[in-house]
Enzyme design. Structure first.
Site, PDB file in Angstrom:
ATOM      1  N   GLU A 277      36.801 -29.244 -10.648  1.00  0.00           N
ATOM      2  CA  GLU A 277      36.014 -29.157  -9.418  1.00  0.00           C
ATOM      3  C   GLU A 277      36.706 -29.975  -8.327  1.00  0.00           C
ATOM      4  O   GLU A 277      37.209 -31.061  -8.570  1.00  0.00           O
ATOM      5  CB  GLU A 277      34.580 -29.670  -9.686  1.00  0.00           C
ATOM      6  CG  GLU A 277      33.687 -29.817  -8.493  1.00  0.00           C
ATOM      7  CD  GLU A 277      33.572 -28.569  -7.618  1.00  0.00           C
ATOM      8  OE1 GLU A 277      33.317 -27.477  -8.132  1.00  0.00           O
ATOM      9  OE2 GLU A 277      33.766 -28.724  -6.381  1.00  0.00           O
TER      10      GLU A 277
ATOM     11  N   ASP B 172      28.874 -11.982  -7.800  1.00  0.00           N
ATOM     12  CA  ASP B 172      27.991 -10.935  -7.265  1.00  0.00           C
ATOM     13  C   ASP B 172      28.584 -10.362  -5.974  1.00  0.00           C
ATOM     14  O   ASP B 172      27.973  -9.496  -5.351  1.00  0.00           O
ATOM     15  CB  ASP B 172      26.587 -11.493  -6.973  1.00  0.00           C
ATOM     16  CG  ASP B 172      26.612 -12.426  -5.787  1.00  0.00           C
ATOM     17  OD1 ASP B 172      27.569 -13.228  -5.686  1.00  0.00           O
ATOM     18  OD2 ASP B 172      25.702 -12.346  -4.940  1.00  0.00           O
TER      19      ASP B 172
ATOM     20  N   GLU C  16      37.114 -24.111 -16.936  1.00  0.00           N
ATOM     21  CA  GLU C  16      36.428 -23.396 -15.845  1.00  0.00           C
ATOM     22  C   GLU C  16      36.946 -23.979 -14.536  1.00  0.00           C
ATOM     23  O   GLU C  16      36.867 -25.194 -14.310  1.00  0.00           O
ATOM     24  CB  GLU C  16      34.900 -23.547 -15.898  1.00  0.00           C
ATOM     25  CG  GLU C  16      34.223 -22.696 -14.806  1.00  0.00           C
ATOM     26  CD  GLU C  16      32.701 -22.864 -14.698  1.00  0.00           C
ATOM     27  OE1 GLU C  16      32.126 -23.714 -15.410  1.00  0.00           O
ATOM     28  OE2 GLU C  16      32.102 -22.156 -13.864  1.00  0.00           O
TER      29      GLU C  16
ATOM     30  N   ASP D 294      34.664 -19.171  -4.586  1.00  0.00           N
ATOM     31  CA  ASP D 294      34.498 -19.049  -3.136  1.00  0.00           C
ATOM     32  C   ASP D 294      35.226 -17.800  -2.636  1.00  0.00           C
ATOM     33  O   ASP D 294      36.376 -17.570  -3.002  1.00  0.00           O
ATOM     34  CB  ASP D 294      35.046 -20.296  -2.427  1.00  0.00           C
ATOM     35  CG  ASP D 294      34.207 -21.536  -2.738  1.00  0.00           C
ATOM     36  OD1 ASP D 294      33.090 -21.374  -3.259  1.00  0.00           O
ATOM     37  OD2 ASP D 294      34.675 -22.649  -2.469  1.00  0.00           O
TER      38      ASP D 294
ATOM     39  N   LYS E 273      38.090 -14.381   5.172  1.00  0.00           N
ATOM     40  CA  LYS E 273      39.133 -13.993   6.139  1.00  0.00           C
ATOM     41  C   LYS E 273      40.426 -13.614   5.414  1.00  0.00           C
ATOM     42  O   LYS E 273      40.853 -14.319   4.500  1.00  0.00           O
ATOM     43  CB  LYS E 273      39.423 -15.157   7.090  1.00  0.00           C
ATOM     44  CG  LYS E 273      38.258 -15.455   8.011  1.00  0.00           C
ATOM     45  CD  LYS E 273      38.597 -16.497   9.036  1.00  0.00           C
ATOM     46  CE  LYS E 273      37.384 -16.696   9.931  1.00  0.00           C
ATOM     47  NZ  LYS E 273      37.155 -18.069  10.306  1.00  0.00           N
TER      48      LYS E 273
ATOM     49  N   GLU F 287      24.969 -21.516 -12.693  1.00  0.00           N
ATOM     50  CA  GLU F 287      23.946 -21.833 -11.686  1.00  0.00           C
ATOM     51  C   GLU F 287      23.832 -20.714 -10.630  1.00  0.00           C
ATOM     52  O   GLU F 287      22.745 -20.249 -10.303  1.00  0.00           O
ATOM     53  CB  GLU F 287      24.324 -23.150 -10.977  1.00  0.00           C
ATOM     54  CG  GLU F 287      23.466 -24.302 -11.366  1.00  0.00           C
ATOM     55  CD  GLU F 287      24.279 -25.460 -11.954  1.00  0.00           C
ATOM     56  OE1 GLU F 287      25.525 -25.400 -11.970  1.00  0.00           O
ATOM     57  OE2 GLU F 287      23.649 -26.424 -12.404  1.00  0.00           O
TER      58      GLU F 287
ATOM     59  N   ASP G 141      41.997 -30.081  -6.458  1.00  0.00           N
ATOM     60  CA  ASP G 141      42.083 -28.750  -5.865  1.00  0.00           C
ATOM     61  C   ASP G 141      42.927 -27.894  -6.812  1.00  0.00           C
ATOM     62  O   ASP G 141      44.047 -28.285  -7.165  1.00  0.00           O
ATOM     63  CB  ASP G 141      42.738 -28.837  -4.483  1.00  0.00           C
ATOM     64  CG  ASP G 141      42.653 -27.506  -3.752  1.00  0.00           C
ATOM     65  OD1 ASP G 141      42.849 -26.449  -4.404  1.00  0.00           O
ATOM     66  OD2 ASP G 141      42.384 -27.508  -2.545  1.00  0.00           O
TER      67      ASP G 141
HETATM   68  N1  SAM Z   1      31.010 -21.909 -10.985  1.00  0.00           N
HETATM   69  C1  SAM Z   1      29.780 -22.413 -10.467  1.00  0.00           C
HETATM   70  C2  SAM Z   1      28.675 -21.416 -10.660  1.00  0.00           C
HETATM   71  O1  SAM Z   1      28.965 -20.249 -10.945  1.00  0.00           O
HETATM   72  O2  SAM Z   1      27.503 -21.788 -10.528  1.00  0.00           O
HETATM   73  C3  SAM Z   1      29.919 -22.855  -8.988  1.00  0.00           C
HETATM   74  C4  SAM Z   1      30.193 -21.767  -8.008  1.00  0.00           C
HETATM   75  S1  SAM Z   1      30.452 -22.401  -6.350  1.00  0.00           S
HETATM   76  C5  SAM Z   1      30.186 -21.016  -5.349  1.00  0.00           C
HETATM   77  C6  SAM Z   1      32.216 -22.575  -6.278  1.00  0.00           C
HETATM   78  C7  SAM Z   1      32.703 -23.948  -6.690  1.00  0.00           C
HETATM   79  O3  SAM Z   1      34.112 -23.929  -6.768  1.00  0.00           O
HETATM   80  C8  SAM Z   1      32.323 -25.051  -5.700  1.00  0.00           C
HETATM   81  O4  SAM Z   1      31.763 -26.142  -6.383  1.00  0.00           O
HETATM   82  C9  SAM Z   1      33.660 -25.420  -5.063  1.00  0.00           C
HETATM   83  O5  SAM Z   1      33.727 -26.770  -4.657  1.00  0.00           O
HETATM   84  C10 SAM Z   1      34.646 -25.110  -6.190  1.00  0.00           C
HETATM   85  N2  SAM Z   1      35.985 -24.785  -5.721  1.00  0.00           N
HETATM   86  C11 SAM Z   1      36.301 -23.882  -4.777  1.00  0.00           C
HETATM   87  N3  SAM Z   1      37.628 -23.839  -4.582  1.00  0.00           N
HETATM   88  C12 SAM Z   1      38.160 -24.734  -5.443  1.00  0.00           C
HETATM   89  C13 SAM Z   1      39.478 -25.159  -5.717  1.00  0.00           C
HETATM   90  N4  SAM Z   1      40.538 -24.649  -5.041  1.00  0.00           N
HETATM   91  N5  SAM Z   1      39.676 -26.096  -6.655  1.00  0.00           N
HETATM   92  C14 SAM Z   1      38.626 -26.618  -7.338  1.00  0.00           C
HETATM   93  N6  SAM Z   1      37.337 -26.273  -7.113  1.00  0.00           N
HETATM   94  C15 SAM Z   1      37.109 -25.335  -6.186  1.00  0.00           C
END
Ligand code: SAM
Length: 214
Positions: free
Chosen positions: A68, A153, A43, A117, A121, A192, A95
């Site tokens: 993460e 969503d 994931e 995320d 933009k 979550e 990342d």
């Molecule tokens: N997947 C989880 C859920 O559905 O509850 C968390 C969703 S949260 C909106 C998005 C997560 O992705 C955040 O914890 C963020 O830090 C992580 N994230 C975003 N861009 C990322 C990247 N390029 N590499 C690793 N993690 C990333």
């Protein structure tokens, strides 16, 4: 996601055997890390880990890796893991931009992207985990019959993602704009964010992408 700096999270992560920082040294050796040949599912952007932890408990025959970016979020996933004795879940703090340096060709069987995320933009579109640039990265290490499953969503992000699947040369196995009222809901494990947005009444979109090999 609102980020708080969780005191000591870096140290907690460094001391935890389930966490690997970046992990390029394990490229092609993830089965050794788990000590078996079970399929590996990941994931990307795992957040606090509810989804992947639930899957790991349900499927001891599958290895899971949660990825993460932020230590302060990853520590929350580690807390969920504290009483879990299974050895089929690991975490990488990194990342995802460098994800193709971490896994070898055909090393991964399934990629989950949940509530990624949106990067609203246009100039940041390449950072979206469902951009064609990310699909090109996934192509480098996902098994030929592997799948990318994406839930959100966020309708504009979902519509963008449907387009990107095609632009990247992938196919859509199925998709829905309302997962919880569709046949695909069977066996669905809520994340979550999914719980949060479902409680607000937002429909959840989901797509499953694959590529056809000649
Ligand atoms: N997947 C989880 C859920 O559905 O509850 C968390 C969703 S949260 C909106 C998005 C997560 O992705 C955040 O914890 C963020 O830090 C992580 N994230 C975003 N861009 C990322 C990247 N390029 N590499 C690793 N993690 C990333």
């Amino acid at each position: 996601m609102r980020l708080r700096n969780v005191k000591g999270s870096r140290e907690t992560i460094a001391a935890n055997d389930r966490v690997i920082e970046i992990g390029t040294e394990y490229k092609g050796r993830w089965h050794e890390v788990f000590g078996n040949d079970h399929p590996i599912h990941i994931e990307v952007g795992m957040g606090k880990g509810k989804f992947i932890m639930a899957l790991a408990k349900m499927h001891p025959e599958i290895n899971y890796i949660g990825i993460e970016k932020y230590s302060s979020v990853l520590v929350r996933a580690l807390e969920k893991c504290e009483d879990y004795e299974g050895s089929n879940i690991m975490f990488i703090r990194m990342d995802a931009e460098v994800i193709a340096d971490v896994f070898e060709k055909d090393e991964i069987s399934q990629i989950y992207l949940n509530f990624s995320d949106p990067w609203p933009k246009d100039r940041h579109a390449k950072r979206r985990l469902t951009s064609k640039e990310f699909f090109a990265r996934y192509d480098r290490f996902l098994k030929p019959d592997g799948r990318v499953t994406f839930k959100t969503d966020n309708r504009p992000l979902f519509d963008f993602s449907l387009e990107q699947v095609t632009l990247a040369g992938w196919k859509l196995e199925n998709y829905t704009y309302d997962l919880h009222h569709s046949p695909y809901v069977e066996g669905n494990v809520m994340t979550e964010y999914e719980e949060k947005f479902t409680a607000k009444g937002n429909p959840i979109c989901r797509l499953v992408a694959y590529r056809e090999r000649p």
